[in-house]
Design a protein around this motif. Structure first.
Motif, PDB file in Angstrom:
ATOM      1  N   PRO A 171       0.834  -1.200   0.000  1.00 43.16           N
ATOM      2  CA  PRO A 171       0.000   0.000   0.000  1.00 43.16           C
ATOM      3  C   PRO A 171       0.867   1.247   0.000  1.00 43.16           C
ATOM      4  O   PRO A 171       1.949   1.260   0.570  1.00 43.16           O
ATOM      5  N   ASP A 197      -3.385   1.481   4.917  1.00 45.51           N
ATOM      6  CA  ASP A 197      -4.168   0.270   4.805  1.00 45.51           C
ATOM      7  C   ASP A 197      -5.394   0.528   3.942  1.00 45.51           C
ATOM      8  O   ASP A 197      -5.741   1.659   3.665  1.00 45.51           O
ATOM      9  N   SER A 198      -6.070  -0.560   3.509  1.00 43.53           N
ATOM     10  CA  SER A 198      -7.198  -0.388   2.593  1.00 43.53           C
ATOM     11  C   SER A 198      -8.352   0.338   3.259  1.00 43.53           C
ATOM     12  O   SER A 198      -9.097   1.038   2.600  1.00 43.53           O
ATOM     13  N   VAL A 207      -9.483  -1.266  -5.132  1.00 40.90           N
ATOM     14  CA  VAL A 207      -8.913  -1.343  -3.772  1.00 40.90           C
ATOM     15  C   VAL A 207      -9.349  -2.628  -3.087  1.00 40.90           C
ATOM     16  O   VAL A 207      -8.542  -3.303  -2.457  1.00 40.90           O
ATOM     17  N   ASP A 255      -6.938  -5.739  -1.902  1.00 36.36           N
ATOM     18  CA  ASP A 255      -6.945  -6.176  -0.514  1.00 36.36           C
ATOM     19  C   ASP A 255      -7.125  -7.691  -0.429  1.00 36.36           C
ATOM     20  O   ASP A 255      -6.501  -8.352   0.394  1.00 36.36           O
ATOM     21  N   HIS A 298      -3.885  -9.743  -1.246  1.00 37.78           N
ATOM     22  CA  HIS A 298      -2.753  -9.712  -0.304  1.00 37.78           C
ATOM     23  C   HIS A 298      -2.728 -10.901   0.576  1.00 37.78           C
ATOM     24  O   HIS A 298      -3.401 -11.426   1.202  1.00 37.78           O
TER      25      HIS A 298
END
Length: 139
Positions: A5, A15-16, A132, A136, A139
């Motif tokens: 990120p 962070d998302s 996004v 996420d 990951h």
């Protein structure tokens, strides 16, 4: 290849949740009449919210039901794939939009909603939220 990120100005990774909140806040700032927003999963679980007066978990659950009924109505009536459900009340609007197959964006808007601006801005916002969320998950 997965990317980390992007960092915040103070050097901490972003962070998302922060990114998603920023997207929601940006939409509120760009479209007159959008006062609150909730991003949830398609089955009604809260992801993130930019709200002041509504209970975001309740809105998330109701949005899932609303979009489900809207999809069935569009299918039954031959209206093609559902884009959004708009509820117009006496003092405002609620707009529920699918973000891909797995998420929902719910916008709570006042009577001054600039519907043309919302229709112009929404596709890019939905696409950005989808990217996004997809990043996420990867990951």
């Amino acid at each position: 290849m997965t990317e980390n990120p992007s960092p915040l100005p103070d050097g901490e990774p972003q962070d998302s949740g922060t990114t998603l909140t920023d997207i929601l806040t940006s939409l509120r700032d760009r479209v007159m009449g959008v006062s609150e927003s909730v991003l949830s999963t398609a089955d009604g679980l809260l992801v993130v919210a930019d709200v002041d007066s509504v209970h975001p978990e309740s809105v998330a659950a109701l949005a899932a039901a609303t979009l489900g009924v809207g999809r069935r109505m569009a299918d039954q009536c031959g209206a093609g794939p559902l884009r959004e459900v708009v509820v117009r009340g006496g003092t405002g609007h609620v707009v529920v939009t699918a973000v891909g197959d797995r998420a929902l964006l719910t916008l709570i808007c006042d009577e001054g909603l600039d519907l043309a601006a919302l229709q112009r801005e929404s596709p890019a916002v939905v696409e950005e939220l989808g990217k996004v969320l997809a990043a996420d998950v990867s990951h």
